[in-house]
Design an enzyme around this catalytic site. Structure first.
Site, short mmCIF file in Angstrom:
data_model
loop_
_atom_site.label_atom_id
_atom_site.label_comp_id
_atom_site.label_asym_id
_atom_site.label_seq_id
_atom_site.Cartn_x
_atom_site.Cartn_y
_atom_site.Cartn_z
N PRO A 55 44.30 49.29 53.44
CA PRO A 55 43.61 48.71 52.72
C PRO A 55 43.01 47.29 53.37
O PRO A 55 43.30 46.32 52.82
CB PRO A 55 44.38 48.25 51.33
CG PRO A 55 45.64 48.20 51.90
CD PRO A 55 45.96 49.26 52.96
N CYS A 56 42.16 47.46 54.28
CA CYS A 56 41.56 46.28 54.99
C CYS A 56 40.66 45.61 54.22
O CYS A 56 40.43 44.30 54.52
CB CYS A 56 40.95 47.03 56.52
SG CYS A 56 39.77 47.97 56.32
N HIS A 57 40.39 46.39 53.18
CA HIS A 57 39.40 45.82 52.07
C HIS A 57 40.04 44.53 51.57
O HIS A 57 39.36 43.70 50.92
CB HIS A 57 38.81 46.51 51.15
CG HIS A 57 39.69 47.14 50.42
ND1 HIS A 57 40.14 48.51 50.82
CD2 HIS A 57 40.18 47.08 48.98
CE1 HIS A 57 41.19 48.81 49.88
NE2 HIS A 57 41.21 47.84 48.64
#
Length: 161
Positions: free
Chosen positions: A122-124
């Site tokens: 989850p780089c978001h």
């Protein structure tokens, strides 16, 4: 795979998910370059199922074998991304501090931007130090959507009032 954030291209190799690309994103994959699938793939089937559950709000953690290609530093950053709880965010500086040096912030940002397994890793969930939405290979509209999807009713209510 169709999704609320556009078509996703999933790639598996040797029994592990190695890439999830967002159509039109910075790291969008050309399916012609990836080759043809040579039959049903249980890894891809499971990834599609779990991503579907994520988008309907029925899944907050992924349980998939992952094998993103990257150097040792990138692997450390991507491992930290997977530790950010659903519905929470961290700044680049927060991750750099965990790695032992706030001076790593730019390197963390670069590794975050090279994350080959969007959404599942989850780089978001990484934001600017001031809480702003900054940099997302899939575009800020998608980042905003994903963070809103993960936002709890309590958090949403606090933000609105």
């Amino acid at each position: 795979m169709p999704s609320p954030v556009g078509e996703l291209t999933l790639v598996a190799e040797d029994g592990a998910l190695v890439r999830v690309h967002l159509a039109g994103g910075k790291q969008a994959a050309d399916p012609a370059v990836l080759g043809l699938r040579d039959g049903p793939d249980p890894v891809l089937g499971e990834a599609v199922r779990q991503l579907g559950e994520y988008f309907t709000g029925d899944r907050t953690e992924f349980d998939l074998r992952l094998a993103p290609a990257g150097n040792a530093f990138e692997q450390r950053v991507w491992a930290l991304l997977r530790e950010i709880p659903y519905g929470e965010t961290r700044s680049y500086g927060d991750l750099a501090r965990v790695l032992g040096d706030v001076g790593f912030s730019q390197a963390v940002g670069a590794a975050n931007g090279r994350n080959p397994i969007a959404i599942v890793v989850p780089c978001h969930r990484v934001i600017g130090a001031d809480g702003s939405l900054v940099r997302y290979a899939g575009g800020l509209d998608r980042k905003r959507f994903l963070l809103a999807l993960e936002e709890s009713e309590d958090t949403r209510a606090q933000r609105l009032f």
